[in-house]
Design a protein around this motif. Structure first.
Motif, short mmCIF file in Angstrom:
data_model
loop_
_atom_site.label_atom_id
_atom_site.label_comp_id
_atom_site.label_asym_id
_atom_site.label_seq_id
_atom_site.Cartn_x
_atom_site.Cartn_y
_atom_site.Cartn_z
N ARG A 15 87.00 43.55 22.81
CA ARG A 15 86.16 44.51 23.54
C ARG A 15 84.69 44.45 23.11
NH1 ARG A 15 88.31 49.84 25.59
NH2 ARG A 15 90.17 48.87 24.73
N GLU A 16 84.42 44.50 21.82
CA GLU A 16 83.03 44.57 21.35
C GLU A 16 82.24 43.30 21.67
OE1 GLU A 16 81.51 47.35 20.43
OE2 GLU A 16 83.45 48.28 20.84
N LYS A 19 81.50 43.28 25.39
CA LYS A 19 80.41 44.22 25.70
C LYS A 19 79.06 43.62 25.34
CE LYS A 19 80.69 48.58 24.69
NZ LYS A 19 80.95 49.87 24.02
N SER A 20 78.98 43.00 24.19
CA SER A 20 77.73 42.39 23.75
C SER A 20 77.29 41.30 24.71
CB SER A 20 77.91 41.83 22.34
OG SER A 20 76.76 41.15 21.94
N THR A 23 76.04 42.75 28.00
CA THR A 23 74.69 43.29 27.84
C THR A 23 73.66 42.17 27.92
OG1 THR A 23 75.46 45.14 26.50
CG2 THR A 23 73.15 44.56 26.30
N TRP A 43 74.98 51.85 29.57
CA TRP A 43 76.36 51.93 29.09
C TRP A 43 76.77 53.39 28.98
CZ3 TRP A 43 79.86 48.18 28.57
CH2 TRP A 43 79.42 46.86 28.47
N ASP A 46 82.65 52.35 27.24
CA ASP A 46 83.00 50.95 27.52
C ASP A 46 82.74 50.57 28.98
OD1 ASP A 46 83.83 50.48 24.90
OD2 ASP A 46 85.85 51.20 25.30
N THR A 47 81.95 51.39 29.68
CA THR A 47 81.64 51.12 31.08
C THR A 47 80.16 50.83 31.24
OG1 THR A 47 83.43 52.59 31.81
CG2 THR A 47 81.74 52.03 33.43
N LEU A 48 79.87 49.68 31.83
CA LEU A 48 78.51 49.28 32.13
C LEU A 48 78.24 49.62 33.59
CD1 LEU A 48 75.86 47.73 31.49
CD2 LEU A 48 77.06 45.64 32.16
N ASP A 64 84.13 47.86 33.63
CA ASP A 64 84.89 48.45 32.54
C ASP A 64 85.35 47.31 31.64
OD1 ASP A 64 84.91 51.23 33.38
OD2 ASP A 64 86.14 50.54 35.06
N VAL A 65 85.06 47.43 30.35
CA VAL A 65 85.41 46.37 29.40
C VAL A 65 86.66 46.80 28.62
CG1 VAL A 65 84.62 45.00 27.44
CG2 VAL A 65 82.99 45.72 29.20
N ILE A 70 87.76 42.22 31.84
CA ILE A 70 86.76 43.13 32.39
C ILE A 70 87.20 43.45 33.82
CG2 ILE A 70 84.86 42.34 30.93
CD1 ILE A 70 83.75 40.87 33.40
#
Length: 100
Positions: A15-16, A19-20, A23, A43, A46-48, A64-65, A70
């Motif tokens: 997940r992390e 997300k990175s 981004t 953000w 966990d939702t962009l 959603d990650v 995703i």
């Protein structure tokens, strides 16, 4: 209002890390639109949430990650809904690249 385009993209990044990478890649979306565009994103957990504006149209999206995938949803304005299939196909090509 047209139904949103929904796509799941599997990954094995965790997940992390996913997300990175999202981004770092979301700003590249404007380069993929003919004539350019602008991208705004934020953000919430966990939702962009992001919007892409180009050629007078604004497309709202959220990603959603999860640990192993995703899930993207794209809300097309009615004028662009006619191109939903093409947008979905492009999303399937582009989203995995944003994770690299």
């Amino acid at each position: 209002m047209p139904e949103p385009i929904k796509v799941d993209i599997p990954h094995n990044l965790g997940r992390e890390t996913a997300k990175s990478r999202m981004t770092g890649g979301v700003g590249k979306l404007a380069d993929m639109v003919p004539g350019g565009g602008t991208v705004q994103h934020r953000w919430e957990g966990d939702t962009l949430h992001f919007t892409l504006t180009a050629m007078g149209q604004t497309v709202a999206s959220r990603i959603d990650v999860f640990d192993n995938k995703i899930h993207a949803e794209v809300d097309l304005p009615p004028m662009l809904a006619l191109f939903g299939g093409k947008v979905r196909d492009k999303l399937m090509q582009v989203a995995p690249k944003l994770l690299k």
